[in-house]
Scaffold this motif. Structure first.
Motif, PDB file in Angstrom:
ATOM      1  N   GLN A 182       4.401   2.946  -1.929  1.00  0.00           N
ATOM      2  CA  GLN A 182       4.422   4.172  -2.734  1.00  0.00           C
ATOM      3  C   GLN A 182       5.421   5.187  -2.173  1.00  0.00           C
ATOM      4  OE1 GLN A 182       0.364   5.470  -2.636  1.00  0.00           O
ATOM      5  NE2 GLN A 182      -0.197   4.321  -4.483  1.00  0.00           N
ATOM      6  N   GLY A 239       0.790  -1.233   0.000  1.00  0.00           N
ATOM      7  CA  GLY A 239       0.000   0.000   0.000  1.00  0.00           C
ATOM      8  C   GLY A 239       0.816   1.275   0.000  1.00  0.00           C
ATOM      9  N   ARG A 240       0.473   2.144   0.948  1.00  0.00           N
ATOM     10  CA  ARG A 240       1.066   3.485   1.010  1.00  0.00           C
ATOM     11  C   ARG A 240       2.567   3.426   1.290  1.00  0.00           C
ATOM     12  NH1 ARG A 240       0.149   8.370   0.086  1.00  0.00           N
ATOM     13  NH2 ARG A 240       0.531  10.072   1.539  1.00  0.00           N
TER      14      ARG A 240
END
Length: 166
Positions: free
Chosen positions: A89, A85-86
């Protein structure tokens, strides 16, 4: 804006690929000519090594820029693949920003070096070594363009093809 950057990046990459192919072919032909002149005609050509070196350095830097766009450089992504997920990124952009920092520093200093050596001459060709050195700022400028493309077009954040498709 995205379309302009993508078209420009695509055009720059395609032109670079054509030049890379021509430069590789030139090195092969120059090497064959060098062997012919040295061993058959028995009269070696003095400038062969310098031209081959110049072409090889340009192939290395411009090729690195093209591979940067296609995300085909060798990388250790085992730890990044563990993230989800984040976090994944964020780590992608931390790495990209570190790359950008290196590219900008390399651009600045290689451009300075290239300009500083313009009055000098090198070897049998009596040309400036700047012909070698200008390959680095050109490749860095290409990489900055490709970095901007990654910002505006999320599809450019994934590898394109494989090395064999170059």
């Amino acid at each position: 804006m995205t379309a302009i950057i993508s078209r420009t990046s695509h055009w720059v990459t395609e032109v670079a690929k054509v030049f890379l192919g021509l430069w590789v072919a030139a090195i092969v032909l120059i090497t064959l000519a060098a062997v012919w002149w040295r061993y058959v005609i028995n009269s070696p050509i003095a400038w062969i090594e310098q031209v081959s070196n110049i072409l090889f350095i340009w192939i290395t830097f411009v090729g690195a820029a093209v591979l940067y766009r296609q995300k085909l450089h060798i990388g250790v992504d085992m730890f990044i693949d563990m993230l989800r997920g984040r976090a994944k990124q964020i780590m992608f952009w931390v790495i990209e920003l570190a790359n950008l920092f290196f590219i900008v520093v390399l651009f600045i200093y290689s451009l300075k070096l290239s300009i500083d050596v313009l009055p000098n001459t090198y070897g049998a060709l009596d040309i400036s070594p700047a012909y070698f050195y200008f390959s680095a700022p050109v490749a860095c400028a290409m990489m900055v363009l490709y970095f901007v493309e990654k910002i505006v077009d999320p599809s450019k954040r994934r590898p394109e093809g494989s090395v064999g498709d170059f």
